[in-house]
Write a protein that holds these residues in place. Structure first.
Motif, PDB file in Angstrom:
ATOM      1  N   CYS A   7      23.178 -19.956  -6.825  1.00 43.44           N
ATOM      2  CA  CYS A   7      22.498 -19.977  -8.258  1.00 43.44           C
ATOM      3  C   CYS A   7      21.967 -18.562  -8.695  1.00 43.44           C
ATOM      4  O   CYS A   7      22.191 -18.254  -9.758  1.00 43.44           O
ATOM      5  CB  CYS A   7      21.071 -21.017  -8.060  1.00 43.44           C
ATOM      6  SG  CYS A   7      19.951 -20.909  -9.482  1.00 43.44           S
ATOM      7  N   GLY A   8      21.153 -17.935  -7.795  1.00 44.89           N
ATOM      8  CA  GLY A   8      20.781 -16.462  -8.143  1.00 44.89           C
ATOM      9  C   GLY A   8      19.888 -16.337  -9.271  1.00 44.89           C
ATOM     10  O   GLY A   8      19.481 -15.260  -9.720  1.00 44.89           O
ATOM     11  N   ARG A  39      29.255 -13.826  -5.348  1.00 44.11           N
ATOM     12  CA  ARG A  39      28.802 -15.195  -5.320  1.00 44.11           C
ATOM     13  C   ARG A  39      27.137 -15.708  -5.596  1.00 44.11           C
ATOM     14  O   ARG A  39      27.053 -16.904  -5.321  1.00 44.11           O
ATOM     15  CB  ARG A  39      29.461 -15.826  -3.949  1.00 44.11           C
ATOM     16  CG  ARG A  39      31.004 -15.773  -3.741  1.00 44.11           C
ATOM     17  CD  ARG A  39      31.223 -16.338  -2.445  1.00 44.11           C
ATOM     18  NE  ARG A  39      30.388 -16.185  -1.408  1.00 44.11           N
ATOM     19  CZ  ARG A  39      30.476 -16.153  -0.108  1.00 44.11           C
ATOM     20  NH1 ARG A  39      31.702 -16.214   0.341  1.00 44.11           N
ATOM     21  NH2 ARG A  39      29.564 -15.972   0.807  1.00 44.11           N
ATOM     22  N   ASN A  40      26.641 -14.638  -6.258  1.00 46.79           N
ATOM     23  CA  ASN A  40      25.144 -14.840  -5.959  1.00 46.79           C
ATOM     24  C   ASN A  40      24.334 -15.301  -4.993  1.00 46.79           C
ATOM     25  O   ASN A  40      23.604 -15.909  -5.046  1.00 46.79           O
ATOM     26  CB  ASN A  40      24.940 -15.802  -7.384  1.00 46.79           C
ATOM     27  CG  ASN A  40      25.310 -15.251  -8.641  1.00 46.79           C
ATOM     28  OD1 ASN A  40      25.093 -14.092  -8.984  1.00 46.79           O
ATOM     29  ND2 ASN A  40      24.920 -16.107  -9.817  1.00 46.79           N
ATOM     30  N   LEU A  41      24.696 -14.790  -3.698  1.00 45.62           N
ATOM     31  CA  LEU A  41      24.196 -14.805  -2.835  1.00 45.62           C
ATOM     32  C   LEU A  41      23.409 -13.384  -2.026  1.00 45.62           C
ATOM     33  O   LEU A  41      23.943 -12.507  -2.313  1.00 45.62           O
ATOM     34  CB  LEU A  41      25.071 -15.326  -1.529  1.00 45.62           C
ATOM     35  CG  LEU A  41      25.711 -16.474  -1.587  1.00 45.62           C
ATOM     36  CD1 LEU A  41      26.666 -16.754  -0.474  1.00 45.62           C
ATOM     37  CD2 LEU A  41      25.009 -17.594  -1.893  1.00 45.62           C
ATOM     38  N   CYS A  42      22.149 -13.528  -1.843  1.00 48.54           N
ATOM     39  CA  CYS A  42      21.349 -12.140  -1.459  1.00 48.54           C
ATOM     40  C   CYS A  42      22.071 -11.591  -0.055  1.00 48.54           C
ATOM     41  O   CYS A  42      21.971 -12.471   0.874  1.00 48.54           O
ATOM     42  CB  CYS A  42      20.037 -12.845  -1.134  1.00 48.54           C
ATOM     43  SG  CYS A  42      18.982 -11.532  -0.730  1.00 48.54           S
ATOM     44  N   LYS A  43      22.312 -10.451  -0.330  1.00 53.39           N
ATOM     45  CA  LYS A  43      22.748  -9.667   0.975  1.00 53.39           C
ATOM     46  C   LYS A  43      21.682  -9.596   1.790  1.00 53.39           C
ATOM     47  O   LYS A  43      22.031  -8.963   2.787  1.00 53.39           O
ATOM     48  CB  LYS A  43      23.560  -8.391   0.578  1.00 53.39           C
ATOM     49  CG  LYS A  43      24.740  -8.583  -0.361  1.00 53.39           C
ATOM     50  CD  LYS A  43      25.608  -7.373  -0.836  1.00 53.39           C
ATOM     51  CE  LYS A  43      25.181  -7.030  -2.060  1.00 53.39           C
ATOM     52  NZ  LYS A  43      25.877  -5.701  -2.534  1.00 53.39           N
ATOM     53  N   LEU A  44      20.281  -9.501   1.331  1.00 52.11           N
ATOM     54  CA  LEU A  44      19.199  -9.216   2.514  1.00 52.11           C
ATOM     55  C   LEU A  44      18.659 -10.468   3.051  1.00 52.11           C
ATOM     56  O   LEU A  44      17.681 -10.239   3.715  1.00 52.11           O
ATOM     57  CB  LEU A  44      18.019  -8.544   1.690  1.00 52.11           C
ATOM     58  CG  LEU A  44      18.557  -6.980   0.837  1.00 52.11           C
ATOM     59  CD1 LEU A  44      17.394  -6.544   0.083  1.00 52.11           C
ATOM     60  CD2 LEU A  44      18.964  -6.229   2.070  1.00 52.11           C
ATOM     61  N   PHE A  45      19.148 -11.810   2.732  1.00 53.29           N
ATOM     62  CA  PHE A  45      18.389 -12.863   2.989  1.00 53.29           C
ATOM     63  C   PHE A  45      18.405 -12.861   4.733  1.00 53.29           C
ATOM     64  O   PHE A  45      19.449 -12.441   5.354  1.00 53.29           O
ATOM     65  CB  PHE A  45      19.318 -14.198   2.765  1.00 53.29           C
ATOM     66  CG  PHE A  45      18.521 -15.208   2.876  1.00 53.29           C
ATOM     67  CD1 PHE A  45      17.686 -15.739   2.268  1.00 53.29           C
ATOM     68  CD2 PHE A  45      18.664 -16.154   4.162  1.00 53.29           C
ATOM     69  CE1 PHE A  45      16.987 -16.887   2.320  1.00 53.29           C
ATOM     70  CE2 PHE A  45      18.267 -17.416   4.303  1.00 53.29           C
ATOM     71  CZ  PHE A  45      17.002 -17.650   3.361  1.00 53.29           C
TER      72      PHE A  45
END
Length: 82
Positions: A7-8, A39-45
């Motif tokens: 989603c992002g 892909r709207n995924l957080c690289k810091l998650f």
């Protein structure tokens, strides 16, 4: 409610006033966070350098709606009211 992967909206619509790796001044509302991948995924998650405000965000149906576009619209509207 669990986040809709990809989603992002919460990483685009709101302003973030604290530093983000790659965005030392934070980010303005409506600007895509540099830490979102293609892909709207957080690289810091899950990493300690993820801003506290991001870690504390909890998705809910009233805010996120049932689609990514609804989430973006709702968060944008909320941001404009603050």
């Amino acid at each position: 409610m669990e986040c809709r992967l990809g989603c992002g909206a919460c990483c685009i619509a709101p302003s973030i006033s604290t530093p983000i790796p790659g965005m030392p001044e934070g980010k303005p509302a409506g600007v895509r966070c540099i830490q979102l991948n293609e892909r709207n995924l957080c690289k810091l998650f899950g990493k300690p350098e993820r801003p506290a405000v991001c870690h504390q965000f909890k998705p809910c149906p009233d805010l996120c709606g049932s689609t990514n576009q609804q989430a973006l619209s709702n968060i944008t509207e909320l941001e404009s009211m603050t």
